[in-house]
Design a protein around this motif. Structure first.
Motif, short mmCIF file in Angstrom:
data_model
loop_
_atom_site.label_atom_id
_atom_site.label_comp_id
_atom_site.label_asym_id
_atom_site.label_seq_id
_atom_site.Cartn_x
_atom_site.Cartn_y
_atom_site.Cartn_z
N ASN A 1 -0.06 4.98 1.56
CA ASN A 1 -1.76 5.16 1.17
C ASN A 1 -2.65 4.57 2.03
O ASN A 1 -1.99 4.19 3.06
CB ASN A 1 -1.97 4.63 -0.19
CG ASN A 1 -1.13 5.31 -1.44
OD1 ASN A 1 -1.25 6.45 -1.82
ND2 ASN A 1 -0.25 4.55 -2.06
N MET A 2 -3.62 4.95 2.24
CA MET A 2 -4.87 4.32 2.79
C MET A 2 -4.89 5.31 4.38
O MET A 2 -3.96 5.91 5.00
CB MET A 2 -4.72 2.98 3.39
CG MET A 2 -4.54 2.15 2.09
SD MET A 2 -6.23 2.07 1.17
CE MET A 2 -6.92 0.60 1.58
N ASN A 3 -6.07 4.97 4.98
CA ASN A 3 -6.49 5.79 6.19
C ASN A 3 -7.11 4.64 6.93
O ASN A 3 -7.69 3.73 6.45
CB ASN A 3 -6.92 7.20 6.28
CG ASN A 3 -8.24 7.27 5.53
OD1 ASN A 3 -9.14 6.16 5.24
ND2 ASN A 3 -8.39 8.29 4.63
N LEU A 4 -7.55 5.22 8.40
CA LEU A 4 -8.37 4.25 9.12
C LEU A 4 -9.73 3.75 8.29
O LEU A 4 -9.88 2.62 8.47
CB LEU A 4 -8.68 4.90 10.43
CG LEU A 4 -7.62 4.81 11.32
CD1 LEU A 4 -7.86 5.53 12.68
CD2 LEU A 4 -7.00 3.74 11.65
N ASP A 5 -10.31 4.78 7.79
CA ASP A 5 -11.80 4.59 7.11
C ASP A 5 -11.49 3.48 6.05
O ASP A 5 -12.30 2.42 5.72
CB ASP A 5 -12.47 5.81 6.88
CG ASP A 5 -12.90 6.66 8.03
OD1 ASP A 5 -13.30 5.86 9.07
OD2 ASP A 5 -13.11 7.67 7.80
N SER A 6 -10.51 3.85 5.32
CA SER A 6 -10.29 3.17 3.89
C SER A 6 -9.87 1.61 4.18
O SER A 6 -10.23 0.72 3.67
CB SER A 6 -9.48 3.82 2.89
OG SER A 6 -8.19 4.07 3.40
N ILE A 7 -9.22 1.36 5.32
CA ILE A 7 -8.52 0.25 5.58
C ILE A 7 -9.62 -0.83 6.24
O ILE A 7 -9.83 -1.84 5.72
CB ILE A 7 -7.37 0.25 6.68
CG1 ILE A 7 -6.25 0.95 6.24
CG2 ILE A 7 -7.36 -0.95 7.47
CD1 ILE A 7 -5.02 1.12 7.10
N PRO B 1 0.66 -2.54 5.17
CA PRO B 1 0.20 -1.24 4.91
C PRO B 1 1.33 -0.37 5.59
O PRO B 1 2.36 -0.67 5.92
CB PRO B 1 -0.82 -1.41 6.10
CG PRO B 1 -0.36 -2.28 6.96
CD PRO B 1 0.31 -3.47 6.16
N TRP C 1 0.92 -1.34 -0.11
CA TRP C 1 -0.04 0.10 0.06
C TRP C 1 0.85 1.07 -0.12
O TRP C 1 0.28 2.30 -0.09
CB TRP C 1 -0.97 -0.12 1.23
CG TRP C 1 -2.19 -1.12 1.06
CD1 TRP C 1 -2.47 -1.53 -0.01
CD2 TRP C 1 -3.12 -1.25 2.15
NE1 TRP C 1 -3.51 -2.36 0.21
CE2 TRP C 1 -3.98 -2.13 1.48
CE3 TRP C 1 -3.19 -1.02 3.43
CZ2 TRP C 1 -5.11 -2.86 2.24
CZ3 TRP C 1 -4.24 -1.61 4.02
CH2 TRP C 1 -5.25 -2.22 3.76
N TYR D 1 -0.53 1.76 10.74
CA TYR D 1 -1.75 0.94 10.50
C TYR D 1 -1.54 -0.60 10.69
O TYR D 1 -2.49 -1.56 10.46
CB TYR D 1 -2.47 1.29 9.33
CG TYR D 1 -2.77 2.66 8.95
CD1 TYR D 1 -3.38 3.35 9.91
CD2 TYR D 1 -2.21 3.51 8.16
CE1 TYR D 1 -4.01 4.61 10.01
CE2 TYR D 1 -2.47 4.58 7.84
CZ TYR D 1 -3.41 5.39 8.80
OH TYR D 1 -3.70 6.58 8.66
#
Length: 276
Positions: A43-49, A69, A40, A73
Motif C-alpha cells: 500500500n501507499m504511494n509517493l504522495d501518501s507517504i 513500507p 504498510w 519506497y
C-alpha cells in the motif's frame, strides 16, 4: 540414603528452586520499552507517504516506532524521515538469506542497510502462505543478524490449528526453528500474529494474546535464559486505535505490529499513544 547424603540432596534441591525462582523473576520483571511497528504491506504511494511523514512528524512519540513500507519506497521514506526529523526507524517487509546473486525480485540485507533500514520483518504469515519454510526463515534471521539488521520474527497459528488446540506447539516450533543455533537473541523481536486475525478485523481478545505471549516468554526463557526478559514480544492481528489500549495493559505484550490501521498517521499515532 544416609543422613548426610539426604541433607546434601535437600540442600541441592533448595538451591535449584531458589535459582529457578530468581531466574523467573528476572524474566518477568524486566522493563521493556514498547515498540510499535507499521507494516504498510503493498500500500501507499509517493504522495501518501510524504503526507504521512509530514503529519507524523508533529506527533509525540514516547515509544520506539518502526515503519515498514513497500521496498520501492524505502529510500524515499528514509529521505523524508531525515528531512522532517520524524521520530521513527525504517524497516523492510522481507529479505533474502543471501548477500547477492541470481534471485530476481529479492533484496539482500546489505542492500536494506544501504538505504537506511534498521529492522526487517521475517516470517510473516503472508510470506509463509506462499511457501517460505521454517528452514528458509531461519537462514533469513541468521543473515539479518549477521548484517546488523534487527529481525522482527513473526509466528502464529492458523484458525484450524487453534481449533485443534495446537497453538503452543506451532508457535514453539516456529520460534525454535527460526532461532536454531543462534546464541544471542538480544537483538531479536518476536511478533505473535494469529493467522486467523490478520486483515480480518477479528483480533484475538487481549487475554488470549497475553496467554500466548506468556507462553512465548516461557519458551524463550527455557532455551535462552534471562535474555528472554529483554525480548520484546509484539501482537499483530487487526490491531487498531479502538483496541490498542487493551493490548497495552497486558503484562507480556510489549507493542503491536500494525497493518491497515498504520496507513493513516492519525490512526497510527493513537495506537502509539496507547502504550504511553
Amino acid at each position: 540414603m544416609s543422613q548426610t547424603m539426604l541433607e546434601s540432596y535437600i540442600e541441592k534441591m533448595v538451591r535449584q528452586a531458589v535459582t529457578s525462582s530468581l531466574s523467573n523473576q528476572l524474566v518477568t520483571n524486566e522493563k521493556i520499552k514498547p515498540i510499535v511497528v507499521a507494516n504498510w504491506k503493498m500500500n501507499m504511494n509517493l504522495d501518501s507517504i510524504s503526507e504521512f511523514v509530514y503529519d507524523f512528524s508533529k506527533t509525540n512519540v514516547p515509544v520506539d516506532v518502526v515503519i515498514c513500507p513497500p521496498a520501492p519506497y524505502l529510500y524515499v521514506l528514509n529521505g523524508w524521515q531525515i528531512k522532517l526529523n520524524a521520530l521513527f526507524s525504517i524497516g523492510a517487509q522481507n529479505v533474502h538469506s543471501e548477500s547477492k546473486g541470481a534471485f530476481t525480485g529479492d533484496v539482500s540485507a546489505e542492500q536494506l542497510v544501504d538505504v537506511g533500514c534498521e529492522y526487517v520483518i521475517i516470517g510473516h504469515s503472508e510470506r509463509r502462505a506462499i511457501g517460505e519454510t521454517n528452514s528458509f526463515i531461519h537462514q533469513k534471521v541468521k543473515h539479518a543478524l549477521n548484517t546488523g539488521l534487527i529481525p522482527i520474527l513473526c509466528v502464529g497459528e492458523s484458525e484450524e490449528e487453534r481449533k485443534q488446540q495446537k497453538t503452543n506447539v506451532v508457535v514453539e516450533e516456529q520460534i525454535l526453528s527460526a532461532l536454531q543455533n543462534i546464541q544471542d537473541i538480544s537483538r531479536v523481536i518476536i511478533a505473535y500474529e494469529p493467522v486467523w486475525a490478520i486483515g480480518t478485523g477479528q483480533s484475538a481478545a487481549p487475554e488470549q494474546a497475553q496467554e500466548v505471549h506468556h507462553f512465548i516468554r516461557s519458551v524463550l526463557s527455557k532455551h535462552f535464559g534471562v535474555t528472554a526478559g529483554r525480548t520484546p514480544i509484539l501482537y499483530g492481528g487487526s490491531a487498531k486505535p479502538e483496541n490498542a489500549k487493551e493490548f497495552s495493559a497486558m503484562a507480556d505484550i510489549n507493542g503491536l505490529l500494525v497493518g491497515g490501521a498504520s496507513l493513516k498517521a492519525g490512526d497510527f499515532s493513537k495506537i502509539i499513544q496507547a502504550f504511553c
